[in-house]
Write a protein that holds these residues in place. Structure first.
Motif, short mmCIF file in Angstrom:
data_model
loop_
_atom_site.label_atom_id
_atom_site.label_comp_id
_atom_site.label_asym_id
_atom_site.label_seq_id
_atom_site.Cartn_x
_atom_site.Cartn_y
_atom_site.Cartn_z
N LEU A 53 1.80 9.09 38.77
CA LEU A 53 0.17 8.28 37.61
C LEU A 53 0.54 7.71 37.13
CD1 LEU A 53 -3.00 10.12 37.43
CD2 LEU A 53 -1.67 11.54 35.79
N SER A 54 1.63 7.44 36.99
CA SER A 54 1.85 6.07 35.85
C SER A 54 1.35 4.39 36.15
CB SER A 54 2.96 6.05 35.66
OG SER A 54 4.37 5.32 35.81
N LEU A 55 1.26 4.63 37.76
CA LEU A 55 1.27 3.18 38.41
C LEU A 55 -0.18 3.12 38.41
CD1 LEU A 55 3.33 3.42 41.99
CD2 LEU A 55 4.59 2.76 39.27
N PHE A 56 -1.41 4.01 38.45
CA PHE A 56 -1.94 3.49 38.61
C PHE A 56 -2.49 2.40 37.38
CE2 PHE A 56 -2.73 7.31 40.48
CZ PHE A 56 -3.97 6.60 41.90
N PRO A 57 -2.21 3.04 36.11
CA PRO A 57 -2.51 2.01 34.91
C PRO A 57 -1.71 0.65 34.70
CG PRO A 57 -0.95 4.29 33.92
CD PRO A 57 -1.69 4.13 35.19
N LEU A 58 -0.05 0.40 34.99
CA LEU A 58 0.49 -0.51 35.92
C LEU A 58 0.09 -1.49 36.30
CD1 LEU A 58 3.16 -1.36 34.88
CD2 LEU A 58 3.93 -0.68 36.39
N GLY A 59 -0.84 -0.69 36.89
CA GLY A 59 -1.26 -1.78 38.60
C GLY A 59 -2.36 -2.56 37.82
N VAL A 60 -2.96 -1.70 37.15
CA VAL A 60 -4.40 -1.87 36.20
C VAL A 60 -4.01 -3.35 34.79
CG1 VAL A 60 -6.66 -1.90 35.37
CG2 VAL A 60 -6.10 -0.60 36.67
N ALA A 61 -3.36 -3.03 34.27
CA ALA A 61 -2.61 -4.01 33.44
C ALA A 61 -2.23 -5.40 34.68
CB ALA A 61 -1.63 -3.65 32.89
N VAL A 62 -1.66 -5.48 35.87
CA VAL A 62 -0.93 -6.51 36.00
C VAL A 62 -2.60 -6.96 36.83
CG1 VAL A 62 0.09 -7.19 38.21
CG2 VAL A 62 0.90 -5.59 36.64
N PHE A 63 -2.63 -6.42 37.60
CA PHE A 63 -4.64 -7.04 37.38
C PHE A 63 -5.13 -7.77 36.64
CE2 PHE A 63 -9.40 -7.11 39.00
CZ PHE A 63 -8.42 -7.67 39.67
N LEU A 64 -5.61 -7.13 35.87
CA LEU A 64 -5.79 -7.55 34.29
C LEU A 64 -5.48 -8.90 33.65
CD1 LEU A 64 -7.47 -4.90 32.58
CD2 LEU A 64 -8.30 -5.50 34.41
N ALA A 65 -3.94 -9.22 33.57
CA ALA A 65 -3.67 -10.13 32.87
C ALA A 65 -3.97 -11.23 34.01
CB ALA A 65 -2.00 -10.13 33.22
N PHE A 66 -3.82 -10.70 35.00
CA PHE A 66 -3.78 -12.39 36.81
C PHE A 66 -4.98 -12.57 35.98
CE2 PHE A 66 -4.69 -13.85 40.67
CZ PHE A 66 -4.65 -14.08 40.80
N VAL A 67 -5.76 -11.81 36.52
CA VAL A 67 -7.16 -12.35 36.19
C VAL A 67 -8.36 -12.83 34.82
CG1 VAL A 67 -9.90 -11.00 36.67
CG2 VAL A 67 -7.92 -10.66 38.33
N LEU A 68 -8.19 -12.17 33.69
CA LEU A 68 -8.22 -12.91 32.49
C LEU A 68 -7.99 -13.09 31.81
CD1 LEU A 68 -9.89 -8.77 31.13
CD2 LEU A 68 -10.87 -10.79 32.77
N LEU A 69 -6.23 -13.50 31.56
CA LEU A 69 -5.90 -14.37 31.09
C LEU A 69 -5.71 -16.06 30.73
CD1 LEU A 69 -2.36 -13.38 30.61
CD2 LEU A 69 -3.10 -12.87 29.05
N PRO A 70 -5.92 -15.97 32.21
CA PRO A 70 -6.41 -17.68 32.49
C PRO A 70 -8.32 -18.06 31.52
CG PRO A 70 -5.74 -16.48 34.17
CD PRO A 70 -5.65 -15.67 33.70
N ILE A 71 -9.00 -16.90 31.30
CA ILE A 71 -9.99 -16.78 30.63
C ILE A 71 -9.80 -16.48 29.40
CG2 ILE A 71 -12.00 -17.27 32.39
CD1 ILE A 71 -12.78 -14.08 32.23
#
Length: 430
Positions: free
Chosen positions: A190-208
């Motif tokens: 279950l802990s992999l769900f928020p961890l994976g999304v955190a990585v995805f959001l960092a990749f998508v949102l940090l550039p903007i």
């Protein structure tokens, strides 16, 4: 209705129009939706019931003791949320969202890996709240405020459905893991769900990330705040505490009725399966309620909608009191609508009555009181049942709670015609 005017246009944020179909808006709204799908509510609170029996069996606890983990976690989250609101105003939504998702993943992993007794189980549950309770609508709604000025309601409604969507898909995904590999492995997966999304959001949102800040920080002070006037602390505002009281009074009966909905139906003669199927309508109605209220919030003042929502809540408890067996489906649909609407109303009360640069502080306090009510409601209804040996008295208590919250909502509607504590003119929904 009149729109609020702000000297900073959407072009100043790097967005060319107010259409939700603009590419960057779609990306931010989707990211907010995804964050709530694996956020604090969906991955911990909505799955907590799946773990009570296996945890109680392996650790040698009673069901009541095994339920203390979610209880203390919710109470710790309620205490932590006001502080998170102030952090949100200071450091921004993206930083808090990413840190909270990673903290949530860590907390879930620690519960599954190191809970060996009642004390450690409660301790790690509290730690999870301290680390991960920011992964809620508190910070993800702030992301929407940065990219939407006029269509905030429907955008927030879409984002807020993420928690309901997570409640639909995550528990069915976790239950087979509990059955096949045990509850410890399930928490680790279950802990992999928020961890994976955190990585995805960092990749998508940090550039903007430069676009994901409140307009106040780009365009200067709000012209409606008197020049040179220092705003008093939110915590000394009577209006703030009245809004907190509204959502505390609303959360206690709402949460109490939702948690005890199935037992009430079973006491009327329904089977457990029939009662569970009826209760499942609450989740579907909550998703519809969030979208509908989100759409209406762009057109109708939040204090008007709150009165309608609380009236529906009062009707749901009334029909349950009259004949829960005959009107269970209708009550489930009404209650689900109310639960979905509450999530949309919270941020708009903060926006309507207070300056936007205090959004995190105000919403953090309101959410903290709302979570406190969610923690207290089921226990109060349960103890009322024990005293009365039936649900008639608890349902009367629930109706009284909804009635009191309706009175407070009507009072706030009258306040909307006057100036607030900040000499800050009450705004249309923004």
């Amino acid at each position: 209705m009149a729109r609020s005017h702000n000297p900073v246009s959407s072009e100043a944020l790097g967005f060319s129009s107010e259409r939700l179909s603009d590419p960057w808006r779609v990306i931010v709204v989707f990211c907010g939706f995804l964050g709530l799908t694996v956020g604090f509510s969906a991955t911990y609170l909505y799955t907590a019931g799946l773990f009570i029996l296996p945890i109680s069996e392996q650790l040698g606890l009673t069901r009541g003791q095994a339920s203390l983990g979610p209880l203390f976690c919710t109470l710790a989250s309620a205490a932590m949320t006001p502080l998170l609101g102030m952090i949100l105003d200071r450091y921004g939504a993206l930083a808090l969202a990413l840190c909270s998702l990673v903290g949530l993943a860590l907390g879930l992993f620690l519960i599954g890996q190191y809970s060996e007794s009642l004390e450690t189980y409660i301790g790690f549950s509290i730690l999870l709240a301290l680390l991960g309770s920011g992964a809620t609508g508190l910070c993800f709604s702030k992301l929407i405020l940065a990219v939407c000025e006029r269509r905030r309601g429907i955008a927030l409604g879409i984002v807020m459905t993420g928690a309901g969507f997570g409640a639909l898909i995550i528990p069915p995904a976790v239950m087979p893991i509990i059955q096949e590999q045990g509850w410890r492995s399930a928490y680790q997966w279950l802990s992999l769900f928020p961890l994976g999304v955190a990585v995805f959001l960092a990749f998508v949102l940090l550039p903007i990330r430069r676009h994901l800040v409140a307009r106040k920080h780009i365009g200067g002070p709000d012209p409606e705040i008197p020049k040179g006037r220092h705003l008093p602390s939110v915590w000394r505002s009577r209006l703030f505490w009245e809004i907190c009281g509204l959502f505390l009074l609303l959360a206690i009966p709402s949460a109490g009725l939702v948690v005890h909905f199935v037992p009430i139906l079973i006491d009327t003669g329904e089977t457990a399966l029939q009662a569970a199927n009826t209760a499942g309508l609450i989740g579907l109605a909550a998703i519809a309620g969030r979208l509908l209220i989100g759409y209406l919030l762009d057109r109708v003042p939040v204090d008007h909608l709150a009165i309608v929502v609380i009236t529906v809540a009062l009707l749901s408890s009334l029909v349950m009191f009259v004949d829960a067996g005959s009107f269970g489906i209708a009550a489930a649909l009404m209650l689900g609508f109310v639960m979905g609407a509450e999530a949309d109303l919270l941020p708009f009360y903060a926006l309507r009555y207070f300056p936007e640069d205090r959004y995190g502080t105000v919403l953090g306090g309101i959410c903290g009181m709302f979570l406190l009510g969610c923690a207290l409601g089921p226990a109060l209804v349960g103890y009322s049942y024990d005293l009365a040996q039936g649900y008639d008295m608890p349902l009367l208590v629930i109706m009284i709670g909804f009635l009191l919250s309706l009175i407070v909502a009507v009072r706030l509607k009258t306040i909307a015609r006057t100036k607030g504590d900040f000499d800050f003119r009450v705004q249309p929904n923004r």
